[in-house]
Design a protein around this motif. Structure first.
Motif, mmCIF file in Angstrom:
data_model
loop_
_atom_site.group_PDB
_atom_site.id
_atom_site.type_symbol
_atom_site.label_atom_id
_atom_site.label_comp_id
_atom_site.label_asym_id
_atom_site.label_seq_id
_atom_site.Cartn_x
_atom_site.Cartn_y
_atom_site.Cartn_z
ATOM 1 N N ALA A 281 4.360 9.447 1.637
ATOM 2 C CA ALA A 281 4.732 10.801 1.233
ATOM 3 C C ALA A 281 3.837 11.780 1.967
ATOM 4 N N LEU A 282 4.454 12.749 2.630
ATOM 5 C CA LEU A 282 3.729 13.777 3.372
ATOM 6 C C LEU A 282 2.753 13.154 4.366
ATOM 7 N N VAL A 283 3.201 12.184 5.122
ATOM 8 C CA VAL A 283 2.385 11.520 6.150
ATOM 9 C C VAL A 283 2.817 12.053 7.510
ATOM 10 N N LEU A 284 1.876 12.620 8.244
ATOM 11 C CA LEU A 284 2.214 13.367 9.450
ATOM 12 C C LEU A 284 2.743 12.481 10.573
ATOM 13 N N SER A 285 2.204 11.288 10.725
ATOM 14 C CA SER A 285 2.574 10.457 11.868
ATOM 15 C C SER A 285 4.029 10.005 11.833
ATOM 16 N N VAL B 119 -3.877 2.402 -2.738
ATOM 17 C CA VAL B 119 -3.359 3.748 -2.514
ATOM 18 C C VAL B 119 -4.444 4.556 -1.815
ATOM 19 N N TYR B 120 -4.065 5.277 -0.764
ATOM 20 C CA TYR B 120 -4.999 6.184 -0.084
ATOM 21 C C TYR B 120 -4.341 7.556 -0.020
ATOM 22 N N ALA B 121 -5.024 8.552 -0.596
ATOM 23 C CA ALA B 121 -4.467 9.903 -0.665
ATOM 24 C C ALA B 121 -5.509 10.916 -0.208
ATOM 25 N N ASP B 122 -5.033 11.947 0.480
ATOM 26 C CA ASP B 122 -5.904 12.999 1.004
ATOM 27 C C ASP B 122 -5.601 14.302 0.275
ATOM 28 N N LEU B 123 -6.622 14.914 -0.300
ATOM 29 C CA LEU B 123 -6.516 16.224 -0.941
ATOM 30 C C LEU B 123 -7.255 17.223 -0.055
ATOM 31 N N VAL B 124 -6.511 18.138 0.560
ATOM 32 C CA VAL B 124 -7.055 18.960 1.652
ATOM 33 C C VAL B 124 -7.553 20.325 1.200
ATOM 34 N N ALA B 125 -7.500 20.617 -0.087
ATOM 35 C CA ALA B 125 -7.735 21.979 -0.567
ATOM 36 C C ALA B 125 -9.099 22.525 -0.151
ATOM 37 N N TYR B 126 -10.160 21.759 -0.388
ATOM 38 C CA TYR B 126 -11.507 22.268 -0.098
ATOM 39 C C TYR B 126 -11.665 22.592 1.385
ATOM 40 N N ASP B 127 -11.211 21.715 2.253
ATOM 41 C CA ASP B 127 -11.396 21.916 3.687
ATOM 42 C C ASP B 127 -10.751 23.213 4.146
ATOM 43 N N GLU B 128 -9.547 23.485 3.663
ATOM 44 C CA GLU B 128 -8.836 24.701 4.073
ATOM 45 C C GLU B 128 -9.582 25.952 3.634
ATOM 46 N N GLY C 239 0.808 -1.206 0.000
ATOM 47 C CA GLY C 239 0.000 0.000 0.000
ATOM 48 C C GLY C 239 0.841 1.255 0.000
ATOM 49 N N ALA C 240 0.195 2.378 -0.312
ATOM 50 C CA ALA C 240 0.841 3.684 -0.304
ATOM 51 C C ALA C 240 -0.073 4.678 0.387
ATOM 52 N N SER C 241 0.499 5.509 1.239
ATOM 53 C CA SER C 241 -0.240 6.545 1.961
ATOM 54 C C SER C 241 0.326 7.893 1.555
ATOM 55 N N ARG C 242 -0.542 8.777 1.044
ATOM 56 C CA ARG C 242 -0.081 10.041 0.476
ATOM 57 C C ARG C 242 -0.872 11.213 1.066
ATOM 58 N N GLY C 243 -0.155 12.115 1.732
ATOM 59 C CA GLY C 243 -0.778 13.330 2.236
ATOM 60 C C GLY C 243 -1.694 13.124 3.411
ATOM 61 N N ASN C 244 -1.551 12.018 4.143
ATOM 62 C CA ASN C 244 -2.466 11.682 5.236
ATOM 63 C C ASN C 244 -1.863 12.016 6.594
ATOM 64 N N LEU C 245 -2.722 11.949 7.618
ATOM 65 C CA LEU C 245 -2.239 12.066 8.989
ATOM 66 C C LEU C 245 -1.558 10.787 9.443
ATOM 67 N N PHE C 246 -2.007 9.634 8.909
ATOM 68 C CA PHE C 246 -1.548 8.330 9.380
ATOM 69 C C PHE C 246 -1.107 7.469 8.195
ATOM 70 N N THR C 247 -0.318 6.452 8.504
ATOM 71 C CA THR C 247 0.242 5.628 7.429
ATOM 72 C C THR C 247 -0.728 4.582 6.908
ATOM 73 N N GLY C 248 -1.661 4.123 7.737
ATOM 74 C CA GLY C 248 -2.503 3.006 7.344
ATOM 75 C C GLY C 248 -1.731 1.711 7.219
ATOM 76 N N GLY C 249 -0.505 1.674 7.747
ATOM 77 C CA GLY C 249 0.346 0.491 7.637
ATOM 78 C C GLY C 249 1.115 0.407 6.340
ATOM 79 N N ALA C 250 1.039 1.457 5.500
ATOM 80 C CA ALA C 250 1.707 1.422 4.198
ATOM 81 C C ALA C 250 3.208 1.555 4.354
ATOM 82 N N ASP C 251 3.910 0.968 3.393
ATOM 83 C CA ASP C 251 5.365 1.088 3.352
ATOM 84 C C ASP C 251 5.790 2.303 2.541
#
Length: 706
Positions: free
Chosen positions: A291-295, A386-395, A276-288
């Motif tokens: 990119a831009l993962v806060l935890s 792949v799980y990716a977060d696009l934060v533009a609208y929320d901001e 798996g891949a975690s992109r732009g998230n707060l957490f990894t989800g266990g992915a190896d």
């Protein structure tokens, strides 16, 4: 011979493109040398036009070779640098390469001041990248070969060289803060805001809402979605008495601790544990692949792979140049939009000066570009999930409102990002299912402090008989709170070791329209009886305030009790309702959501939810936000799932899933249906949404799903 011609045409086409890029770079260098006084391509005595042209060609060639050979090594060496800093360093490093290239020119004919070199290098990189992209896209054969080469690497990594495609992969794109109501409106009409998503909704995808927990914010929702647990996450930020620390969901150390707790609680790495891949998230989800993962942002060393994920993006300096241009444009766009709102005297309205235009541009441009590039790389390498977060609208919605014209522009740009990702899947080494979802919605409304003239902390302190700010002293509701407190405080307070005596002031925190009050000097959760003994007027001051909808406290006698205005109470354990339930305006699911939060170990002594007006959907954020989320009331609790119809529905009866943990189980089931790398079924219990397996069906993803 005929079998070799395509290869020769390929080599010839590549040579022509290199020559074209070199020519454009040379011309660009000549123009810049003529326009910039600190950039020189001639000897001190001057040169002929021909000699200057040759110098420019040599300089452009040297700069191009250095960029191709040295640049990737430089970026890899700087992967431990934070993303934003690396984005700025790109320009400095690119300028340094140009200075080196100029130093290689014969007879010292090339020179530039360092700051000028940065500008020249950026313009040349942009020009050469634009030329290369234009020629490659125009040449369909070259474009397909380029993508095929990238996808071919993915096939090799999958061990699939025999022509058989592996099972479908899944891309989960989280549109942060886009509520079900917003998305539904964005896909309606003849000219929908989100054209690609609207087409999917009409043809290949189904749309359903899902209801968040009481804590309707990214920290809780994404932890539940990726790691299967929202246990003991009462808000976006909360105070933990045993450590004296404030946990904040978007703080790297807090995010790492929340992920650790969730993993320990579930005994499972997460949704993305295998391939798996975690992109732009707060957490990894266990992915190896991260990119831009806060935890993991606070980690240092070679094992932190969060930053290596955006190597591909910054390995081309033209990407940084293009993003920088969009960044500057977004800053000016925000300044223009805020000025227009001020001139039109729109209400509610926030002050949007200071650093906010740059913060907005970072979220809507930099974060988007890096995350989308990472997802494209994942798809072309054939990653399974792949799980990716696009934060533009929320901001933007926080500051402009969830239904503003500003957010409409953001939704259009998000739709283009989704369309780009979908287009890339056509060239991937495996088929892909794209699932769109959100983590919460947003509710509109004037901030509590703007509407009532005092902050929540002012109101709490007034109710405790403590000093308040000058602004609160001049506010009508602040004066009323102080008068009530004075009347109640005429009776003496007990002092002793039972937690009813004096001590430090309360810790008051805000998470959207959810407020939390903790008394640090009282171990454990303070009871209603203890609060009344120490501060006799506090609960009445809070519950009767027009900006507050209800309070949650724990009674030593009755268990969890919800308090409302005019003496209204709802005893959650017994079901006893006095007068009317304060939770009634908040709709179905409110009682269970509040009851669940009550049993969390770190639930605050007093949990406060703002007032909610069902006729308008408005709430009052305890933060400076006109679009908010974090508590109950309005669209903030209604997120969405947009999923391919060939997947089984989230629930058998069509009812919305409730809670992020339920969404986690739905997403895990969808990965299982694609023969994804999930834990065995007996170790991954399904929710009561789906209790019996669906018949096995051979599913083929139609081209139109992409």
């Amino acid at each position: 011979m005929s079998m070799r011609r395509p290869g020769w045409r390929s080599v010839g086409g590549t040579a022509l493109r290199v020559l074209a890029v070199w020519t454009v770079s040379t011309l660009t260098m000549l123009v810049l040398a003529a326009a910039l006084p600190d950039f020189r391509l001639q000897s001190a005595d001057g040169d002929s036009a021909t000699r200057t042209g040759v110098t420019a060609a040599l300089g452009a060639g040297a700069f191009g070779l250095l960029g191709a050979l040295v640049w990737p090594l430089l970026v890899r060496a700087l992967l431990l640098v934070p993303a934003f800093v690396l984005g700025l360093l790109v320009f400095v490093l690119n300028g340094s390469l140009l200075l080196i290239a100029l130093s290689l020119l014969p007879d010292g004919r090339g020179s530039a001041e360092p700051e000028t070199a940065v500008v020249v290098a950026a313009v040349m990189s942009a020009a050469s990248s634009a030329t290369s992209t234009f020629l490659t896209v125009r040449d369909d054969g070259a474009y397909r070969r380029r993508l095929a080469r990238m996808a071919g690497r993915g096939r090799r990594s999958l061990g699939r060289q025999d022509g058989h495609r592996p099972p479908p992969g899944t891309v989960f794109l989280q549109l942060d803060g886009v509520g079900h109501d917003v998305l539904s409106a964005a896909v309606r009409g003849k000219r929908p805001l989100m054209e690609t998503v609207a087409r999917w909704h009409r043809t290949t995808h189904a749309l359903t809402p899902w209801r968040t927990d009481w804590s309707s914010q990214t920290g809780a929702s994404q932890l539940g979605i990726l790691h299967g647990s929202t246990e003991d996450v009462p808000a976006f930020r909360w105070y933990e008495k045993e450590t004296g620390q404030v946990m904040v969901s978007n703080r790297p150390t807090s995010a790492a601790e929340l992920q650790r707790r969730a993993t320990a609680r579930t005994g499972d790495g997460g949704l993305l544990t295998l391939d798996g891949a975690s992109r732009g998230n707060l957490f990894t989800g266990g992915a190896d692949q991260l990119a831009l993962v806060l935890s993991v942002a606070a980690r240092r060393g070679r094992h932190n792979r969060s930053r290596s994920g955006y190597f591909a993006y910054f390995s081309d300096p033209a990407n940084a140049t293009r993003t920088a241009g969009s960044f500057i444009a977004e800053v000016f766009r925000e300044i223009g939009q805020s000025t227009r709102a001020r001139l039109r005297r729109e209400t509610p309205r926030l002050r949007r000066g200071g650093l906010y235009p740059f913060i907005r541009a970072s979220a809507t441009v930099v974060e988007r570009d890096v995350v989308v590039a990472a997802v494209i790389g994942d798809i072309l390498s054939g990653r399974t999930a792949v799980y990716a977060d696009l934060v533009a609208y929320d901001e933007v919605a926080h500051h402009s409102g969830p239904y503003s014209r500003d957010t409409h522009q953001v939704l259009r740009r998000l739709d283009r990002a989704v369309a780009l990702i979908a287009k890339v899947t056509e060239h991937a080494p495996r088929d892909y299912r794209i699932v769109l979802l959100s983590d919460h919605g947003q509710s509109p409304g004037e901030p509590f402090a703007d509407r009532f003239g005092l902050t929540l902390e002012d109101l709490v302190r007034a109710g405790c008989g403590l000093p308040v700010s000058r602004r609160a002293r001049s506010a009508a509701s602040g004066a009323e709170a102080r008068d009530t407190a004075r009347a109640a405080l005429r009776r003496p307070e007990r002092e002793g070791g039972d937690g009813s005596g004096g001590g430090r002031g309360p810790v008051v925190l805000a998470s959207g329209n959810l407020g939390l009050v903790s008394f640090p000097d009282v171990p454990g959760r303070m009871t209603r009886e203890q609060i009344d003994a120490r501060h006799p007027s506090l609960l009445r001051v809070l519950a009767d305030h027009p900006g507050i909808g209800f309070l949650l406290v724990r009674s030593a006698e009755h268990g969890p009790v919800v308090l409302g205005a005019g003496g209204a109470e709802h005893h959650l354990d017994s079901g006893l309702v006095i007068k009317e339930s304060p939770l009634a305006p908040f709709g179905e699911g409110a009682v269970e959501a509040v009851r669940r939060t009550d049993r969390f170990p770190h639930t605050a002594d007093i949990m406060i939810n703002s007032a909610y007006r069902p006729e308008t959907g408005e709430v009052h954020a305890f933060e400076s936000q006109i679009g908010s989320h974090g508590g109950l009331g309005g669209p903030q609790s209604d997120a969405f799932l947009l999923w391919p119809r060939e997947l089984t529905p989230p629930t058998l009866d069509g009812s919305p899933p409730v809670g992020a943990e339920a969404v986690h189980r739905v997403l895990r089931r969808w990965l299982d249906e694609a023969h994804g790398p999930q834990v065995p079924a007996e170790e991954s219990p399904l929710t009561d949404e789906i209790t019996t397996p669906f018949p096995a069906i051979t599913r083929v993803i139609p081209d139109k799903t992409r």
